[in-house]
Design a protein around this motif. Structure first.
Motif, PDB file in Angstrom:
ATOM      1  N   ARG B 194       0.829  -1.201   0.000  1.00 20.51           N
ATOM      2  CA  ARG B 194       0.000   0.000   0.000  1.00 20.51           C
ATOM      3  C   ARG B 194       0.863   1.249   0.000  1.00 20.51           C
ATOM      4  O   ARG B 194       0.528   2.260  -0.593  1.00 20.51           O
ATOM      5  CB  ARG B 194      -0.941  -0.004   1.199  1.00 20.51           C
ATOM      6  CG  ARG B 194      -1.982  -1.103   1.106  1.00 20.51           C
ATOM      7  CD  ARG B 194      -2.620  -1.037  -0.256  1.00 20.51           C
ATOM      8  NE  ARG B 194      -3.170  -2.324  -0.643  1.00 20.51           N
ATOM      9  CZ  ARG B 194      -4.449  -2.603  -0.633  1.00 20.51           C
ATOM     10  NH1 ARG B 194      -5.303  -1.697  -0.264  1.00 20.51           N
ATOM     11  NH2 ARG B 194      -4.873  -3.787  -1.017  1.00 20.51           N
ATOM     12  N   TYR B 195       1.975   1.181   0.712  1.00 24.45           N
ATOM     13  CA  TYR B 195       2.894   2.324   0.721  1.00 24.45           C
ATOM     14  C   TYR B 195       3.438   2.574  -0.689  1.00 24.45           C
ATOM     15  O   TYR B 195       3.581   3.715  -1.125  1.00 24.45           O
ATOM     16  CB  TYR B 195       4.035   2.078   1.708  1.00 24.45           C
ATOM     17  CG  TYR B 195       3.678   2.386   3.154  1.00 24.45           C
ATOM     18  CD1 TYR B 195       2.395   2.801   3.500  1.00 24.45           C
ATOM     19  CD2 TYR B 195       4.620   2.291   4.158  1.00 24.45           C
ATOM     20  CE1 TYR B 195       2.059   3.097   4.810  1.00 24.45           C
ATOM     21  CE2 TYR B 195       4.299   2.593   5.483  1.00 24.45           C
ATOM     22  CZ  TYR B 195       3.020   2.993   5.808  1.00 24.45           C
ATOM     23  OH  TYR B 195       2.692   3.293   7.102  1.00 24.45           O
ATOM     24  N   LEU B 197       1.940   1.904  -3.532  1.00 26.13           N
ATOM     25  CA  LEU B 197       0.880   2.533  -4.337  1.00 26.13           C
ATOM     26  C   LEU B 197       0.765   4.011  -3.995  1.00 26.13           C
ATOM     27  O   LEU B 197       0.604   4.857  -4.873  1.00 26.13           O
ATOM     28  CB  LEU B 197      -0.461   1.835  -4.101  1.00 26.13           C
ATOM     29  CG  LEU B 197      -0.534   0.354  -4.482  1.00 26.13           C
ATOM     30  CD1 LEU B 197      -1.922  -0.193  -4.227  1.00 26.13           C
ATOM     31  CD2 LEU B 197      -0.147   0.147  -5.935  1.00 26.13           C
ATOM     32  N   ALA B 198       0.868   4.321  -2.707  1.00 23.10           N
ATOM     33  CA  ALA B 198       0.779   5.720  -2.286  1.00 23.10           C
ATOM     34  C   ALA B 198       1.928   6.527  -2.885  1.00 23.10           C
ATOM     35  O   ALA B 198       1.733   7.650  -3.371  1.00 23.10           O
ATOM     36  CB  ALA B 198       0.793   5.815  -0.770  1.00 23.10           C
ATOM     37  N   ARG B 200       3.548   5.817  -5.623  1.00 24.20           N
ATOM     38  CA  ARG B 200       3.285   5.921  -7.057  1.00 24.20           C
ATOM     39  C   ARG B 200       2.334   7.082  -7.337  1.00 24.20           C
ATOM     40  O   ARG B 200       2.527   7.843  -8.275  1.00 24.20           O
ATOM     41  CB  ARG B 200       2.660   4.608  -7.546  1.00 24.20           C
ATOM     42  CG  ARG B 200       2.290   4.601  -9.009  1.00 24.20           C
ATOM     43  CD  ARG B 200       1.501   3.360  -9.357  1.00 24.20           C
ATOM     44  NE  ARG B 200       0.117   3.475  -8.916  1.00 24.20           N
ATOM     45  CZ  ARG B 200      -0.756   2.469  -8.915  1.00 24.20           C
ATOM     46  NH1 ARG B 200      -0.382   1.269  -9.299  1.00 24.20           N
ATOM     47  NH2 ARG B 200      -1.992   2.655  -8.507  1.00 24.20           N
ATOM     48  N   GLU B 201       1.326   7.231  -6.495  1.00 31.49           N
ATOM     49  CA  GLU B 201       0.321   8.261  -6.744  1.00 31.49           C
ATOM     50  C   GLU B 201       0.829   9.655  -6.375  1.00 31.49           C
ATOM     51  O   GLU B 201       0.572  10.616  -7.083  1.00 31.49           O
ATOM     52  CB  GLU B 201      -0.958   7.950  -5.961  1.00 31.49           C
ATOM     53  CG  GLU B 201      -1.640   6.650  -6.372  1.00 31.49           C
ATOM     54  CD  GLU B 201      -2.172   6.700  -7.791  1.00 31.49           C
ATOM     55  OE1 GLU B 201      -2.627   7.768  -8.217  1.00 31.49           O
ATOM     56  OE2 GLU B 201      -2.114   5.664  -8.481  1.00 31.49           O
ATOM     57  N   ASP B 202       1.490   9.793  -5.237  1.00 32.42           N
ATOM     58  CA  ASP B 202       1.992  11.102  -4.817  1.00 32.42           C
ATOM     59  C   ASP B 202       2.974  10.925  -3.666  1.00 32.42           C
ATOM     60  O   ASP B 202       2.563  10.713  -2.523  1.00 32.42           O
ATOM     61  CB  ASP B 202       0.818  11.992  -4.385  1.00 32.42           C
ATOM     62  CG  ASP B 202       1.256  13.445  -4.209  1.00 32.42           C
ATOM     63  OD1 ASP B 202       2.376  13.677  -3.698  1.00 32.42           O
ATOM     64  OD2 ASP B 202       0.491  14.333  -4.592  1.00 32.42           O
ATOM     65  N   GLU B 204       4.995  12.977  -2.137  1.00 30.09           N
ATOM     66  CA  GLU B 204       5.015  13.984  -1.077  1.00 30.09           C
ATOM     67  C   GLU B 204       3.883  13.744  -0.077  1.00 30.09           C
ATOM     68  O   GLU B 204       4.089  13.795   1.144  1.00 30.09           O
ATOM     69  CB  GLU B 204       4.895  15.378  -1.691  1.00 30.09           C
ATOM     70  CG  GLU B 204       5.296  16.482  -0.723  1.00 30.09           C
ATOM     71  CD  GLU B 204       5.039  17.871  -1.303  1.00 30.09           C
ATOM     72  OE1 GLU B 204       4.741  17.981  -2.505  1.00 30.09           O
ATOM     73  OE2 GLU B 204       5.133  18.824  -0.531  1.00 30.09           O
ATOM     74  N   ALA B 205       2.693  13.462  -0.618  1.00 31.34           N
ATOM     75  CA  ALA B 205       1.554  13.193   0.264  1.00 31.34           C
ATOM     76  C   ALA B 205       1.806  11.918   1.061  1.00 31.34           C
ATOM     77  O   ALA B 205       1.451  11.825   2.232  1.00 31.34           O
ATOM     78  CB  ALA B 205       0.278  13.071  -0.555  1.00 31.34           C
ATOM     79  N   ALA B 206       2.436  10.924   0.421  1.00 32.50           N
ATOM     80  CA  ALA B 206       2.722   9.671   1.114  1.00 32.50           C
ATOM     81  C   ALA B 206       3.643   9.925   2.300  1.00 32.50           C
ATOM     82  O   ALA B 206       3.406   9.438   3.407  1.00 32.50           O
ATOM     83  CB  ALA B 206       3.350   8.667   0.150  1.00 32.50           C
ATOM     84  N   GLN B 207       4.675  10.711   2.061  1.00 28.46           N
ATOM     85  CA  GLN B 207       5.629  10.973   3.135  1.00 28.46           C
ATOM     86  C   GLN B 207       4.968  11.719   4.297  1.00 28.46           C
ATOM     87  O   GLN B 207       5.289  11.482   5.453  1.00 28.46           O
ATOM     88  CB  GLN B 207       6.818  11.769   2.605  1.00 28.46           C
ATOM     89  CG  GLN B 207       8.005  11.704   3.554  1.00 28.46           C
ATOM     90  CD  GLN B 207       9.295  12.135   2.901  1.00 28.46           C
ATOM     91  OE1 GLN B 207       9.297  12.925   1.958  1.00 28.46           O
ATOM     92  NE2 GLN B 207      10.406  11.618   3.391  1.00 28.46           N
TER      93      GLN B 207
END
Lengths: 243, 332, 293
Positions: B194-195, B197-198, B200-202, B204-207
């Motif tokens: 899941r991390y 995928l996050a 991959r999508e964005d 900065e938002a993931a961090q």
């Protein structure tokens, strides 16, 4: 130990020699809601980015519960207990609404099923439960703002940084968000610092307001004090007749 | 038990039954198929396997590598070199192969991610490393230089040294492909997946929600490189020869990316569907090319097919196919 | 002994500079296309090879010197590039990189194999009349063929510079490259400008092909090598920068020639890729690119 949840001391940042933030200090006690206001380009988001670790300050420190967190990576600051939203929303577009929030929840709950349950609970409280299987990219802007809040909350922060989550909401939607945040703050004691242009929300929520202009703090006080503060009237309210 | 449950999770019974039947069919296939069809099926499984490996990086973590030949080439060369020079069998050699590819992946990844190269820039870095290694192997005596490295062709079955006929190689690559499929499913259904995928999508938002971005990307490239190295080892022992010009060629890297892109990035079935379609098209066009006797005609048809697919199914064939079959792979 | 070596070195550097100018023109095409549309042309080397074949055919069948057929080849490339952008590439602008990559890969496969089907796998060269002529510059000897090609490349680059700095269309393209949204707002027809840009980029590489065939013979298998070479040059010089592409071309031309002199010629591409890795890591905007962080 100062007893403050969040403490900024002499925070400063320059971009290519340009002074974006200069010597900003204030504290937010645990359980309080404070607001950070100022005209566009005053340095509010830069201050947020320094608290959340997206930018390292050139000078000064940020403390969370007395521990220095400035200079840490954003994910470490999230570990320490700071949740944030982005002014320009950053949903994980290709993932469903539920999975967006689940990513946040995984931070404290390593098992997917548990994280998903926690995420679903947060979505219900924010009124996004019906849309949980939609892709995030299909959401309207107000829903995306709500998703930002939900995802940040899922990391179970001690301090929540909200960057203009009311912008673009209709007045009734603003009232709903204000109600939600106030209830959350009263029930869980979550400390909130918000950047906001919607004065209606600032007045309703914030116990104290910090005003910045040209990267410097120009005033701090209760909303009532701020509206009477001459410096504030000069630099901010005169320019924007939103009040 | 809970592991099995997590794997099957919310997959529909229809999918599980289909997968079970598919596995049984693949297990008995060598008894039913002639030499030609078996060789085609071997190719399908090979591309499904390397496609799955590459998909971890691009489909899951969103990092475009166009230099995966580096890991396959290193893996193949090391296992084959150890066997031909020192008689060390591939089952032992593969540890060295996987370790070397993992280290190479870690170096490429660390440099690329640390210096925050993204998209095309990262892809060019991967190409550069692969090409650099190609020229180095051209001049490396131990590896046979540009003249190539050869293994003695020996079709008497010797499982210990991975020597034998197509059936042996078929079962090995089937095991690898099936294993990679299960591994990818397990990864996707985990926090790490899941991390990815996050990220991959964005990123900065993931961090901001606590994802340790650099560490997750590093794990992705190392796993991906290690699996690709296994494919390289298999490839070297199946074909019995290695040349820097082909093992590290950009064409080899591109070949690895095609099945997952065509099949559907980030999906578990995409690399498999892509491998079936591409290998199938390749075989048909080879026959056609031989009948027409024009050089390059096979590749022209192939290029046209790619063009049609990317224009009309840019998200890949599997999402569309699954929709048609009512087998929607739940998009996380 | 040392003076001999120095002379050889100077000779290699000169040769590298001359070839490098043609490289620069080729890379210019890639850079212009990326700078404006943010699309990486993975079929660039293939287009180069097509240009080389066209010039070879003109010479072989119509007995026209590549230097004379160059304007026509550039015009054909412009028209085809314009059409290609309008029909195939336009829908892919702004799409994920892997989709653009697959699209242009398909185009590349088609181009290079069309060459193979038509001209076969053998290497095809052009015997210019000036093949064995040379100019002397002090102790240095300049191949006439190489010098002519280099001068033509420089002239074309100058024309391009005039186009981008003096004409309305050229200025509009630069405006669109700087700010897509603003260009739309002020009413520029961005779609047409993009097609025009791709046409210009294609014309550059077509012209470079016509020049290159006078220096070395062509095979279809050169295509992938040229694509990589163009990438290396453009990244080293600075993706999207015109001067960067030209200077990168010179740098790579010289480094190849000098590597060929000092170490084994087969190791020369290792230099280029090593340089590419260093630039990517230490100065990703390129040696001549502007930082935009």
């Amino acid at each position: 130990m100062s007893g403050a949840r969040l403490e900024l001391e002499g925070l400063g940042k320059r971009f290519r020699g340009l002074r974006a933030v200069h010597d900003v200090s204030f504290t937010v006690p645990g359980g309080a809601i404070h607001a950070l206001i100022g005209p566009n380009g005053a340095g509010k988001t830069t201050i947020f980015n320094m608290i959340a670790g997206a930018l390292a300050p050139d000078s000064g420190v940020v403390r969370l519960d007395g521990q220095v967190i400035s200079g840490f990576r954003p994910d470490r600051i999230c570990d320490a207990g700071v949740g944030r939203t982005f002014q320009l929303v950053k949903p994980f577009k290709g993932l469903s609404v539920l999975e967006n929030v689940t990513v946040g929840a995984l931070h404290r709950r390593p098992h997917l099923a548990e994280a998903r349950e926690a995420a679903a609970a947060i979505l219900s409280r924010l009124g996004l439960h019906d849309r949980r299987h939609q892709l995030a990219e299909s959401l309207t802007l107000p829903d995306r703002k709500r998703l930002e809040v939900a995802r940040a909350l899922a990391t179970e922060p001690k301090l929540l940084l909200l960057d203009e989550v009311m912008a673009g909401l209709r007045p009734t939607e603003v009232d709903v968000m204000v109600g939600f945040l106030r209830e959350l703050n009263q029930r869980t004691g979550l400390t909130i610092l918000l950047i906001e242009h919607v004065m209606r929300a600032v007045m309703a929520l914030a116990a104290e307001v910090v005003v910045v202009n040209y990267g410097e703090k120009v005033a701090q006080g209760t909303p009532q004090e701020i509206t009477r503060h001459q410096a504030v009237l000069d630099v901010y309210l005169g320019e924007q007749e939103a009040l | 038990m809970s592991f099995v449950k997590r794997l099957t999770g919310d997959a529909s019974p229809r999918i599980l039954w289909s997968l079970g039947i598919l596995l049984v069919l693949l297990l008995v296939a060598p008894m039913m198929l002639g030499k030609y069809w078996l060789s085609v099926l071997i190719l399908v499984l090979y591309f499904a396997f390397v496609g799955q490996a590459w998909n971890i990086m691009m489909g899951f973590a969103g990092q475009l590598s166009l230099g995966h030949a580096l890991y396959a080439g290193l893996g193949g060369y090391i296992a084959a070199g150890l066997y031909s020079h020192y008689g060390i069998g591939p089952w032992a050699g593969l540890f060295a192969a996987v370790a070397a590819a993992g280290v190479a992946g870690a170096i490429v990844g660390y440099l690329g991610f640390r210096f925050s190269l993204a998209g095309v820039y990262f892809a060019l870095l991967t190409i550069a490393f692969s090409e650099f290694t190609r020229v180095a192997f051209d001049h490396w005596e131990w590896a046979g230089g540009s003249g190539g490295l050869f293994l003695k062709v020996d079709t008497t079955t010797d499982i210990v040294n991975l020597r034998g006929g197509p059936v042996l190689f078929y079962y090995v690559i089937l095991a690898l492909a099936a294993g990679a499929f299960v591994l990818c499913r397990a990864l996707l259904e985990s926090r790490l997946g899941r991390y990815w995928l996050a990220i991959r999508e964005d990123a900065e938002a993931a961090q901001a929600v606590g994802v340790p971005v650099l560490r997750c990307k590093m794990i992705a490239i190392v796993i991906s490189a290690a699996l690709t190295a296994l494919a390289g080892v298999w490839n070297a022992f199946y074909y019995n020869n290695l040349f820097p010009e082909t093992a590290f060629a950009m064409g080899r890297s591109i070949e690895i990316t095609l099945a997952p892109i065509i099949g559907g990035l980030g999906t578990l079935f995409g690399p498999i569907v892509g491998a079936v379609v591409l290998t199938g098209l390749g075989e048909i066009f080879t026959d056609l090319g031989e009948a027409l006797r024009i050089p390059g005609i096979k590749q022209i048809f192939y290029g046209l097919a790619l063009l049609v697919i990317v224009m009309y199914r840019p998200a890949g064939l599997w999402p569309w196919l699954a929709d048609k079959l009512g087998l929607k792979e739940r998009q996380p | 002994m040392t003076s001999d070596f120095l002379l050889n070195l100077a000779q290699a550097v000169t040769k590298g500079l001359l070839t490098g100018m043609v490289y620069g023109l080729m890379a210019l095409g890639l850079s212009v296309i990326f700078g404006v549309m943010r699309v990486v042309n993975f079929a660039h080397g293939e287009m180069m090879v097509v240009g080389m074949y066209l010039a070879w055919m003109g010479f072989e069948y119509l007995e026209v010197s590549p230097l004379l057929s160059l304007p026509l080849i550039a015009a054909i490339f412009f028209a085809v590039g314009y059409g290609l952008q309008r029909s195939l590439i336009s829908p892919f602008i702004g799409r994920p990189e892997h989709q653009q990559f697959l699209l242009l890969l398909a185009v590349a496969i088609l181009l290079v194999n069309a060459c193979l089907a038509i001209a076969g796998p053998d290497s095809r060269g052009v015997q210019m009349e000036s093949q064995f002529d040379s100019y002397e510059l002090g102790p240095l000897v300049l191949d006439a063929v190489r010098l002519h090609a280099a001068l033509a490349a420089v002239a074309i680059a100058l024309l391009l510079w005039l186009f981008f700095s003096r004409t309305r269309t050229g200025k509009s393209i630069r405006a669109a490259a700087d700010n897509h949204l603003a260009a739309l707002v002020v009413g520029l027809d961005v779609r047409r400008l993009y097609a025009f840009t791709f046409g210009v980029g294609a014309a550059c590489v077509g012209a470079a092909g016509a020049l290159m065939i006078t220096i070395i013979p062509v095979t279809p298998f050169l295509a992938a090598e040229y694509t990589l070479l163009a990438f290396v040059i453009v990244i080293v010089g600075g993706l999207g920068s015109m001067t960067g592409a030209l200077m990168g071309g010179l740098l790579i031309g010289v480094s190849e020639a000098v590597a060929g002199l000092l170490v084994q010629p087969s190791l020369k591409s290792m230099f280029s890729f090593g340089l590419l890795i260093l630039v990517l890591l230490l100065r990703p905007q390129g040696l001549f690119g502007k930082s935009n962080s």
